[in-house]
Design a protein around this motif. Structure first.
Motif: not given
Length: 356
Positions: A183, A229, A284, A287, A315-318
């Protein structure tokens, strides 16, 4: 330039060959290499196969200052009947010239370069490993050689082909790998060099790749440079997702490299009656598919690895676990089919292979 013009200088003392059971990717090189020169007066000229040796470059050679360099990646395979096969070399030559055009490098005669590669592989055919998953990696590349510090296209170039016996690209073998979604850093932007197989593309990826490996990941998943994105590539490979029974891959948007393996995967899936959606796909969306258990498979595709299944995306702490961390059925079938065609174990009904 005719097919008979390649002169061959054989190496007097051959190198020791590496242990086939422990071949690291791109670490060993064969006895010979192919060279071809370019200048404004003669065009591409003086094709020759010579002993593998260091290159002599002027310190002011333009490639060292302005990065005018492109390359390709191909493989030669030892088939079960001792035939030596190349896989879709014409597609590599088409892309080679696409890269040349983008970097203002003179185009090459693809048929002649394929012939030169066949000649070089024949000279060093004893280097082709025979073990499962092994091959002879072929690296054609072009560098700007003119000694000049002016920012413009070089007036002289050298095309070189080197060969390297290789095992599996990933030390893990055909096991799902962990991928970090990048990112912060950018791989390429539309209008830049993303559609060319240029050396600078890969230099731009090293920082993110290093940080990902330090964090325990095999590679990075690149997002678009503008919005951070939309998914573009994974490492130096194209990427595919199987979501709720549908296969999706990012469309070639002007910053994504058109992979030969990507094209082959799509043609195979079409022949199997499986449609592929080429479109924007956001991280997204992936996810959400992971959350609702419709993210069935993720895999990268490229010459070196062929198929690289993904078992985890971060991704993004996921943390997104794909297919419980196991290789998917479609990924395995695609890998088995392509490698089977490449090694002559499966009939080549698509006429993809070329004899050396």
């Amino acid at each position: 330039m005719t097919m008979e013009e390649i002169r061959i200088q054989h190496r007097e003392i051959r190198k020791d060959k590496p242990d086939e059971s422990n071949l690291l990717f791109g670490q060993h090189f064969t006895d010979h290499m192919f060279l071809l020169d370019y200048n404004l007066e003669q065009g591409w000229h003086d094709p020759r196969i010579v002993p593998y040796a260091p290159l002599v470059l002027d310190p002011a050679a333009m490639v060292l200052h302005y990065g005018q360099a492109v390359f390709e990646g191909m493989k030669a395979f030892l088939a079960k009947d001792e035939q030596i096969l190349l896989f879709r070399p014409n597609k590599n030559m088409e892309r080679f010239n696409q890269s040349n055009r983008r970097l203002e490098i003179p185009e090459i005669d693809g048929d002649f370069i394929i012939h030169a590669i066949q000649s070089l592989v024949n000279v060093d055919k004893e280097w082709i490993p025979s073990g499962k998953g092994t091959s002879l990696y072929i690296r054609p590349f072009i560098i700007a050689t003119e000694a000049c510090l002016g920012v413009r296209a070089s007036h002289t170039y050298q095309l070189i082909v080197i060969l390297s016996p290789v095992g599996a690209y990933y030390s893990e073998g055909l096991e799902p790998v962990k991928i970090n979604v990048e990112t912060s850093y950018t791989r390429a932007v539309r209008g830049g060099l993303g559609t060319a197989k240029a050396a600078g593309n890969y230099a731009a990826s090293i920082k993110a790749q290093t940080e990902a490996k330090e964090a325990g990941y095999s590679q990075v998943l690149w997002l678009d440079a503008i919005e951070k994105k939309y998914i573009e590539e994974v490492g130096s490979m194209n990427i595919f997702f199987k979501i709720d029974g549908k296969v999706i891959t990012p469309h070639l948007n002007g910053s994504i490299l058109a992979g030969v393996t990507r094209d082959s995967i799509m043609e195979l899936l079409c022949n199997w009656g499986i449609s592929v959606e080429e479109r924007q796909i956001s991280i997204e969306e992936v996810y959400e598919a992971s959350k609702n258990n419709t993210l069935e498979e993720v895999f990268g595709t490229g010459t070196a690895a062929v198929i690289s299944p993904v078992g985890e995306l971060f991704w993004d702490n996921h943390q997104m676990i794909v297919n419980q961390g196991d290789i998917g059925q479609l990924s395995q079938k695609l890998y088995d089919t392509i490698t089977g065609i490449q090694t002559g174990l499966i009939p080549d009904t698509l006429h993809w292979t070329v004899n050396v």
